[in-house]
Write an enzyme that holds these catalytic residues in place. Sequence first.
Site, short mmCIF file in Angstrom:
data_model
loop_
_atom_site.label_atom_id
_atom_site.label_comp_id
_atom_site.label_asym_id
_atom_site.label_seq_id
_atom_site.Cartn_x
_atom_site.Cartn_y
_atom_site.Cartn_z
N CYS A 290 0.84 -1.21 0.00
CA CYS A 290 0.00 0.00 0.00
C CYS A 290 0.87 1.25 0.00
O CYS A 290 1.70 1.44 0.89
CB CYS A 290 -0.91 -0.01 1.23
SG CYS A 290 -1.72 1.58 1.51
N CYS B 128 0.73 3.35 3.27
CA CYS B 128 1.25 2.83 4.53
C CYS B 128 2.67 3.36 4.76
O CYS B 128 3.42 3.57 3.81
CB CYS B 128 1.26 1.30 4.52
SG CYS B 128 -0.34 0.56 4.93
N ASN C 97 -13.66 9.82 -0.37
CA ASN C 97 -14.29 8.86 -1.25
C ASN C 97 -14.04 7.51 -0.63
O ASN C 97 -12.90 7.08 -0.58
CB ASN C 97 -13.56 8.93 -2.60
CG ASN C 97 -14.51 9.02 -3.75
OD1 ASN C 97 -15.70 9.21 -3.56
ND2 ASN C 97 -13.97 8.88 -4.93
N SER D 254 -9.54 4.11 -4.88
CA SER D 254 -8.51 3.24 -5.43
C SER D 254 -7.75 2.45 -4.36
O SER D 254 -6.97 1.57 -4.69
CB SER D 254 -7.53 4.07 -6.25
OG SER D 254 -6.86 4.99 -5.40
N HIS E 100 -8.28 7.32 3.93
CA HIS E 100 -7.72 8.57 3.41
C HIS E 100 -8.79 9.43 2.77
O HIS E 100 -9.89 8.97 2.48
CB HIS E 100 -6.63 8.28 2.37
CG HIS E 100 -7.17 7.73 1.07
ND1 HIS E 100 -7.57 6.43 0.91
CD2 HIS E 100 -7.38 8.34 -0.13
CE1 HIS E 100 -8.00 6.25 -0.32
NE2 HIS E 100 -7.90 7.39 -0.98
N GLN F 137 -9.16 13.38 0.28
CA GLN F 137 -8.44 14.24 -0.65
C GLN F 137 -8.83 15.69 -0.43
O GLN F 137 -9.90 15.98 0.13
CB GLN F 137 -8.76 13.85 -2.08
CG GLN F 137 -8.27 12.46 -2.47
CD GLN F 137 -8.30 12.26 -3.98
OE1 GLN F 137 -7.88 13.12 -4.74
NE2 GLN F 137 -8.82 11.12 -4.40
P1 H2U Z 1 -8.69 7.68 -4.25
O1 H2U Z 1 -8.51 6.35 -3.64
O2 H2U Z 1 -9.90 8.40 -3.72
O3 H2U Z 1 -8.62 7.61 -5.74
O4 H2U Z 1 -7.43 8.58 -3.76
C1 H2U Z 1 -6.11 8.15 -3.83
C2 H2U Z 1 -5.27 9.23 -4.45
O5 H2U Z 1 -3.91 8.93 -4.23
C3 H2U Z 1 -5.47 9.32 -5.96
O6 H2U Z 1 -5.97 10.61 -6.28
C4 H2U Z 1 -3.15 9.35 -5.35
C5 H2U Z 1 -4.06 9.12 -6.54
O7 H2U Z 1 -3.80 10.03 -7.56
N1 H2U Z 1 -1.90 8.61 -5.40
C6 H2U Z 1 -0.70 9.25 -5.16
O8 H2U Z 1 -0.69 10.47 -5.00
N2 H2U Z 1 0.48 8.54 -5.16
C7 H2U Z 1 0.56 7.20 -5.38
O9 H2U Z 1 1.62 6.62 -5.31
C8 H2U Z 1 -0.66 6.45 -5.77
C9 H2U Z 1 -1.97 7.19 -5.68
#
Ligand code: H2U
Length: 334
Positions: A46, A49, A149, A157, A162, A164
Amino acid sequence: MDTPHRRWNPLTASWVLVSPHRAKRPWQGQTETLAPDNRPPHDPACYLCAGNVRANGEKTPDYQDVFVFTNDFAALLPEESIEAMPNTDLFKAQAERGICRVICFSPRHDLTIPQMDTAAIRKVVDAWCHEYETLGAHDFIQYVQIFENKGAVMGCSNPHPHGQIWAQEHIPDEPAKKQAAQSAYYEQHGTTLLSDYLAEEMRQQVRIIAENEHFVALVPFWAVWPFETMIVPRRAVARITDLTDVERTHFADMYRVLTQIYDRLFATSFPYSAGIHQAPTDGTAHPEWHLHMAFYPPLLRSATVKKFMVGYEMLANPQRDITPEKAAEILRHA
Ligand code: H2U
């Protein structure tokens, strides 16, 4: 109200069609498969993490409570664009600058907000305040959208707890509608729209789900999503940074209580999109603004049947079957 009717949302100046008699229609359509929630406290795969490497090669530090970083795949960028944009009646585009941040609520991969204690969620609220203040201080940032979200069904994702924060140059459409409605109301009445609304909800007591000394959670009269709710401060506070110390703690506690109710509803980790609507960061006072946190959960009648905004909703108006009053009653008993 048992017969078809439409309800007015005074905050966004829009209608929702309510069809209470339709709540019993059979369902033979799509069901959702919710991923089993058996996550380890730390997942080496992850990127949120502690100690793991993110997509851009940066290492997530060994954080203890909340960790905020700039999104590696940001939807908005702070650099000024030199690209020419069309600006006619029919073809109009505008460059949009901004900053996107990701906020890890906890280093624990296996938790979500309802499983965290109030003190830990309070740190999330404090981080929101800090981000709202520092992002809003940029002269090119007019609005800071804080949101969460939650759940794969919402397109999230990563299950790591978390949220945003997207901060940008123009006020986006939803808050802009609320800005217009609250301004008009304040001008006419000299009170915030949500103070008067909340007073009436407290009197009627049919859509209230939970309350503490400083916050109320309720299903709005104009709710679109089946179990849509809103957390509203009793005091007309325009922005989270105006909350007092004790109000911040009560906000954190209401966030915990409401999401715990949600988790109990269908005995599952309840998915939703939630976010705070509050005053723009354009340097003016905005006494008309009454901040609130809206929760839009997609689930309809069980952990596996979700509400689709298609057909009539796409082409005409949002529509709901169970009434907001019924939804509030179900949530109160969860
Ligand atoms: P969501 O799970 O709501 O998509 O948010 C996760 C965000 O984390 C997503 O916008 C970012 C993605 O762009 N991200 C990073 O900034 N760095 C990473 O290494 C993977 C995901």
